[in-house]
Design a protein around this motif. Structure first.
Motif, PDB file in Angstrom:
ATOM      1  N   ASP A 118       0.834  -1.206   0.000  1.00 36.82           N
ATOM      2  CA  ASP A 118       0.000   0.000   0.000  1.00 36.82           C
ATOM      3  C   ASP A 118       0.866   1.253   0.000  1.00 36.82           C
ATOM      4  OD1 ASP A 118      -2.371   1.471   0.070  1.00 36.82           O
ATOM      5  OD2 ASP A 118      -2.362   1.573   2.260  1.00 36.82           O
ATOM      6  N   LEU A 119       1.974   1.206   0.736  1.00 35.56           N
ATOM      7  CA  LEU A 119       2.897   2.343   0.761  1.00 35.56           C
ATOM      8  C   LEU A 119       3.468   2.617  -0.626  1.00 35.56           C
ATOM      9  CD1 LEU A 119       4.493   4.376   2.573  1.00 35.56           C
ATOM     10  CD2 LEU A 119       6.248   2.626   2.751  1.00 35.56           C
ATOM     11  N   LEU A 120       3.891   1.569  -1.323  1.00 30.66           N
ATOM     12  CA  LEU A 120       4.428   1.743  -2.675  1.00 30.66           C
ATOM     13  C   LEU A 120       3.364   2.281  -3.627  1.00 30.66           C
ATOM     14  CD1 LEU A 120       6.536  -1.535  -2.995  1.00 30.66           C
ATOM     15  CD2 LEU A 120       7.382   0.774  -2.568  1.00 30.66           C
ATOM     16  N   LEU A 121       2.152   1.749  -3.504  1.00 35.90           N
ATOM     17  CA  LEU A 121       1.070   2.189  -4.384  1.00 35.90           C
ATOM     18  C   LEU A 121       0.736   3.661  -4.158  1.00 35.90           C
ATOM     19  CD1 LEU A 121      -1.180   1.324  -6.427  1.00 35.90           C
ATOM     20  CD2 LEU A 121      -2.622   0.895  -4.442  1.00 35.90           C
ATOM     21  N   GLN A 122       0.553   4.047  -2.897  1.00 36.49           N
ATOM     22  CA  GLN A 122       0.187   5.432  -2.603  1.00 36.49           C
ATOM     23  C   GLN A 122       1.326   6.392  -2.940  1.00 36.49           C
ATOM     24  OE1 GLN A 122      -2.777   5.862  -2.180  1.00 36.49           O
ATOM     25  NE2 GLN A 122      -3.650   4.131  -1.074  1.00 36.49           N
ATOM     26  N   GLN A 123       2.564   5.965  -2.715  1.00 32.85           N
ATOM     27  CA  GLN A 123       3.714   6.802  -3.064  1.00 32.85           C
ATOM     28  C   GLN A 123       3.753   7.063  -4.566  1.00 32.85           C
ATOM     29  OE1 GLN A 123       5.989   8.619  -1.829  1.00 32.85           O
ATOM     30  NE2 GLN A 123       7.406   8.788  -3.543  1.00 32.85           N
ATOM     31  N   HIS A 124       3.489   6.042  -5.347  1.00 33.99           N
ATOM     32  CA  HIS A 124       3.498   6.193  -6.805  1.00 33.99           C
ATOM     33  C   HIS A 124       2.442   7.196  -7.253  1.00 33.99           C
ATOM     34  CE1 HIS A 124       3.559   5.168 -11.071  1.00 33.99           C
ATOM     35  NE2 HIS A 124       2.247   4.977 -10.998  1.00 33.99           N
ATOM     36  N   TYR A 125       1.237   7.057  -6.748  1.00 30.39           N
ATOM     37  CA  TYR A 125       0.159   7.934  -7.199  1.00 30.39           C
ATOM     38  C   TYR A 125       0.305   9.352  -6.647  1.00 30.39           C
ATOM     39  CZ  TYR A 125      -2.545   4.441  -9.693  1.00 30.39           C
ATOM     40  OH  TYR A 125      -2.968   3.525 -10.619  1.00 30.39           O
ATOM     41  N   LEU A 126       0.804   9.487  -5.417  1.00 26.54           N
ATOM     42  CA  LEU A 126       1.023  10.835  -4.890  1.00 26.54           C
ATOM     43  C   LEU A 126       2.110  11.563  -5.674  1.00 26.54           C
ATOM     44  CD1 LEU A 126       0.832  10.312  -1.019  1.00 26.54           C
ATOM     45  CD2 LEU A 126      -0.718  11.680  -2.412  1.00 26.54           C
ATOM     46  N   ALA A 127       3.170  10.852  -6.040  1.00 21.70           N
ATOM     47  CA  ALA A 127       4.254  11.483  -6.790  1.00 21.70           C
ATOM     48  C   ALA A 127       3.853  11.774  -8.231  1.00 21.70           C
ATOM     49  CB  ALA A 127       5.492  10.583  -6.761  1.00 21.70           C
ATOM     50  N   ARG A 128       3.039  10.923  -8.804  1.00 21.32           N
ATOM     51  CA  ARG A 128       2.699  11.069 -10.225  1.00 21.32           C
ATOM     52  C   ARG A 128       1.454  11.925 -10.447  1.00 21.32           C
ATOM     53  NH1 ARG A 128      -0.637   8.503 -13.861  1.00 21.32           N
ATOM     54  NH2 ARG A 128       0.122   8.404 -16.027  1.00 21.32           N
ATOM     55  N   CYS A 129       0.447  11.766  -9.571  1.00 19.84           N
ATOM     56  CA  CYS A 129      -0.854  12.399  -9.824  1.00 19.84           C
ATOM     57  C   CYS A 129      -1.305  13.335  -8.712  1.00 19.84           C
ATOM     58  CB  CYS A 129      -1.931  11.328 -10.023  1.00 19.84           C
ATOM     59  SG  CYS A 129      -1.517  10.063 -11.225  1.00 19.84           S
ATOM     60  N   SER A 130      -0.506  13.510  -7.663  1.00 19.43           N
ATOM     61  CA  SER A 130      -0.904  14.341  -6.516  1.00 19.43           C
ATOM     62  C   SER A 130      -2.213  13.847  -5.897  1.00 19.43           C
ATOM     63  CB  SER A 130      -1.045  15.812  -6.931  1.00 19.43           C
ATOM     64  OG  SER A 130       0.159  16.312  -7.437  1.00 19.43           O
ATOM     65  N   ALA A 131      -2.390  12.546  -5.850  1.00 19.30           N
ATOM     66  CA  ALA A 131      -3.614  11.965  -5.300  1.00 19.30           C
ATOM     67  C   ALA A 131      -3.326  10.539  -4.872  1.00 19.30           C
ATOM     68  CB  ALA A 131      -4.740  11.987  -6.331  1.00 19.30           C
ATOM     69  N   SER A 132      -4.167  10.037  -3.983  1.00 21.60           N
ATOM     70  CA  SER A 132      -4.071   8.630  -3.623  1.00 21.60           C
ATOM     71  C   SER A 132      -4.653   7.779  -4.746  1.00 21.60           C
ATOM     72  CB  SER A 132      -4.820   8.364  -2.314  1.00 21.60           C
ATOM     73  OG  SER A 132      -6.216   8.551  -2.501  1.00 21.60           O
ATOM     74  N   PHE A 133      -4.537   6.463  -4.603  1.00 24.17           N
ATOM     75  CA  PHE A 133      -5.043   5.564  -5.642  1.00 24.17           C
ATOM     76  C   PHE A 133      -6.544   5.749  -5.843  1.00 24.17           C
ATOM     77  CE2 PHE A 133      -7.144   1.460  -6.460  1.00 24.17           C
ATOM     78  CZ  PHE A 133      -6.697   1.236  -7.748  1.00 24.17           C
ATOM     79  N   SER A 134      -7.305   5.765  -4.754  1.00 27.66           N
ATOM     80  CA  SER A 134      -8.759   5.894  -4.872  1.00 27.66           C
ATOM     81  C   SER A 134      -9.156   7.282  -5.355  1.00 27.66           C
ATOM     82  CB  SER A 134      -9.417   5.592  -3.528  1.00 27.66           C
ATOM     83  OG  SER A 134      -8.918   6.449  -2.523  1.00 27.66           O
ATOM     84  N   GLU A 135      -8.437   8.312  -4.918  1.00 32.27           N
ATOM     85  CA  GLU A 135      -8.757   9.670  -5.365  1.00 32.27           C
ATOM     86  C   GLU A 135      -8.485   9.832  -6.855  1.00 32.27           C
ATOM     87  OE1 GLU A 135      -7.542  11.504  -0.994  1.00 32.27           O
ATOM     88  OE2 GLU A 135      -6.222  11.756  -2.726  1.00 32.27           O
ATOM     89  N   ASN A 136      -7.391   9.265  -7.334  1.00 34.18           N
ATOM     90  CA  ASN A 136      -7.099   9.333  -8.762  1.00 34.18           C
ATOM     91  C   ASN A 136      -8.132   8.558  -9.575  1.00 34.18           C
ATOM     92  OD1 ASN A 136      -5.061   9.872 -11.055  1.00 34.18           O
ATOM     93  ND2 ASN A 136      -5.281   7.657 -11.115  1.00 34.18           N
ATOM     94  N   PHE A 137      -8.649   7.466  -9.000  1.00 28.39           N
ATOM     95  CA  PHE A 137      -9.681   6.679  -9.682  1.00 28.39           C
ATOM     96  C   PHE A 137     -10.925   7.523  -9.944  1.00 28.39           C
ATOM     97  CE2 PHE A 137     -13.270   3.725  -9.687  1.00 28.39           C
ATOM     98  CZ  PHE A 137     -12.862   2.800 -10.634  1.00 28.39           C
ATOM     99  N   TYR A 138     -11.234   8.438  -9.035  1.00 28.39           N
ATOM    100  CA  TYR A 138     -12.405   9.308  -9.184  1.00 28.39           C
ATOM    101  C   TYR A 138     -12.036  10.686  -9.739  1.00 28.39           C
ATOM    102  CZ  TYR A 138     -15.083   5.873  -6.562  1.00 28.39           C
ATOM    103  OH  TYR A 138     -15.712   4.722  -6.161  1.00 28.39           O
ATOM    104  N   SER A 139     -10.874  10.792 -10.391  1.00 29.19           N
ATOM    105  CA  SER A 139     -10.440  12.032 -11.059  1.00 29.19           C
ATOM    106  C   SER A 139     -10.340  13.200 -10.083  1.00 29.19           C
ATOM    107  CB  SER A 139     -11.395  12.383 -12.209  1.00 29.19           C
ATOM    108  OG  SER A 139     -11.426  11.356 -13.172  1.00 29.19           O
ATOM    109  N   LEU A 140      -9.716  12.943  -8.942  1.00 28.01           N
ATOM    110  CA  LEU A 140      -9.480  13.983  -7.948  1.00 28.01           C
ATOM    111  C   LEU A 140      -7.980  14.188  -7.777  1.00 28.01           C
ATOM    112  CD1 LEU A 140     -12.062  12.842  -5.233  1.00 28.01           C
ATOM    113  CD2 LEU A 140     -12.349  14.721  -6.851  1.00 28.01           C
ATOM    114  N   LYS A 141      -7.621  15.316  -7.230  1.00 25.19           N
ATOM    115  CA  LYS A 141      -6.218  15.587  -6.914  1.00 25.19           C
ATOM    116  C   LYS A 141      -6.155  16.369  -5.609  1.00 25.19           C
ATOM    117  CE  LYS A 141      -5.794  20.024  -9.349  1.00 25.19           C
ATOM    118  NZ  LYS A 141      -5.018  20.820 -10.324  1.00 25.19           N
ATOM    119  N   ARG A 142      -5.004  16.329  -4.982  1.00 26.53           N
ATOM    120  CA  ARG A 142      -4.766  17.061  -3.743  1.00 26.53           C
ATOM    121  C   ARG A 142      -3.990  18.336  -4.044  1.00 26.53           C
ATOM    122  NH1 ARG A 142      -3.793  13.193   1.401  1.00 26.53           N
ATOM    123  NH2 ARG A 142      -5.395  11.628   0.949  1.00 26.53           N
TER     124      ARG A 142
END
Length: 297
Positions: free
Chosen positions: A8-32
């Motif tokens: 989970d750490l690797l997954l969330q790190q990837h999406y935060l670095a790439r998309c500025s969002a968690s995995f679930s947030e990116n799935f729903y087209s959201l960003k932080r």
């Protein structure tokens, strides 16, 4: 649990670095985006500031992990409190009695905090639907067309414009590995959701008759009682001796599944470890322990 947290750490790190969002947030087209210090929301491909990035990562991964561990600890302590014997004046017993008494109120406060935050968000009184977002110093917004274009350019540019230095190649390999892991996890999540929906349909009430007809098997015969005579090595000659510790029984306790009597501590430890009667081998749980009281007590 630790392997799941690492993935989970690797997954969330990837999406935060790439998309500025968690995995679930990116799935729903959201960003932080940071709550303060930005007049205009930055692009998702730009990433979060380091402070908000690491706070988001820790709150996404560490808080659920610690909460799950705490719930397991409370469950085990309640089980020990229900079945174990402790002296009335034991300091350890007083400590975890106080802990077990306080935990429901702490948990209620935690859940109430989340509920109040969500109500404030629904009523337009707060920028965050979760207190964890507030602690991380970020808020959620929708991805714009510029964000999507920037993310596409970032993914395509990362593969085309690369130098041939060893450091860059290592970084590229790490990025590809993390991307592959993230893609595998996202694909596995989709397959798991489909599989769970299939199981829900398969075991629904409409299919119960079909399932019963397909899985119906003849009823197995009752278990054969083991014949232990007076000379058995498992049973002591004296009826007041515990078959496990071979000493005079203390706090005599019977197993309702077999009727044999042991010391409470012996029976509790054995059943908790093996889930069966030590003499007959019948399946036994802790609730099958029955305390016996002599007429003199």
């Amino acid at each position: 649990d630790e392997i799941y947290v690492l993935l989970d750490l690797l997954l969330q790190q990837h999406y935060l670095a790439r998309c500025s969002a968690s995995f679930s947030e990116n799935f729903y087209s959201l960003k932080r985006i940071p709550t303060r210090g930005c007049a205009q929301p930055p692009l998702a491909a730009a990433g979060l500031p380091k402070r908000q990035h690491w706070k988001s990562l820790l709150l996404l991964v560490l808080v659920p992990y610690l909460k799950g561990k705490l719930e397991k600890l409370v469950s085990s302590l309640r089980e020990e409190d229900e079945y174990s014997i402790h002296p009335p004046s034991s300091s350890w017993k007083r400590f975890y009695k106080a802990f077990l008494a306080a935990y429901p109120f702490v948990n209620m406060t935690w859940e109430g905090w989340f509920l109040i935050q969500q109500l404030c968000y629904i009523l337009g009184k707060a920028q965050h639907h979760s207190p964890l977002l507030r602690l991380a110093g970020v808020r959620l917004v929708r991805l714009t067309a510029e964000d999507i274009q920037a993310l596409e350019k970032k993914s395509s540019g990362a593969t085309s414009s690369q130098t041939h230095s060893i450091k860059t190649q290592v970084q590229s390999a790490v990025r590809k590995a993390l991307g592959g892991i993230a893609f595998s996890l996202s694909t596995g999540l989709s397959v798991s959701v489909f599989f769970l929906q299939f199981l829900d349909w398969w075991y629904s009430s409409e299919n119960q008759e079909t399932i019963k007809s397909l899985t119906a098997l003849p009823t197995p015969p009752p278990p054969v009682h083991l014949d232990h005579g007076a000379g058995s090595v498992l049973l002591p000659k004296l009826k007041t001796v515990c078959p496990l510790c071979r000493k005079i029984r203390v706090n005599a306790t019977a197993l309702s599944t077999s009727g044999f009597v042991f010391c409470y501590r012996c029976a509790y430890s054995y059943v908790k470890t093996h889930q069966c009667c030590p003499i007959t081998g019948y399946a036994t749980e802790l609730q099958h322990l029955v305390k016996l009281y002599s007429p003199e007590s």
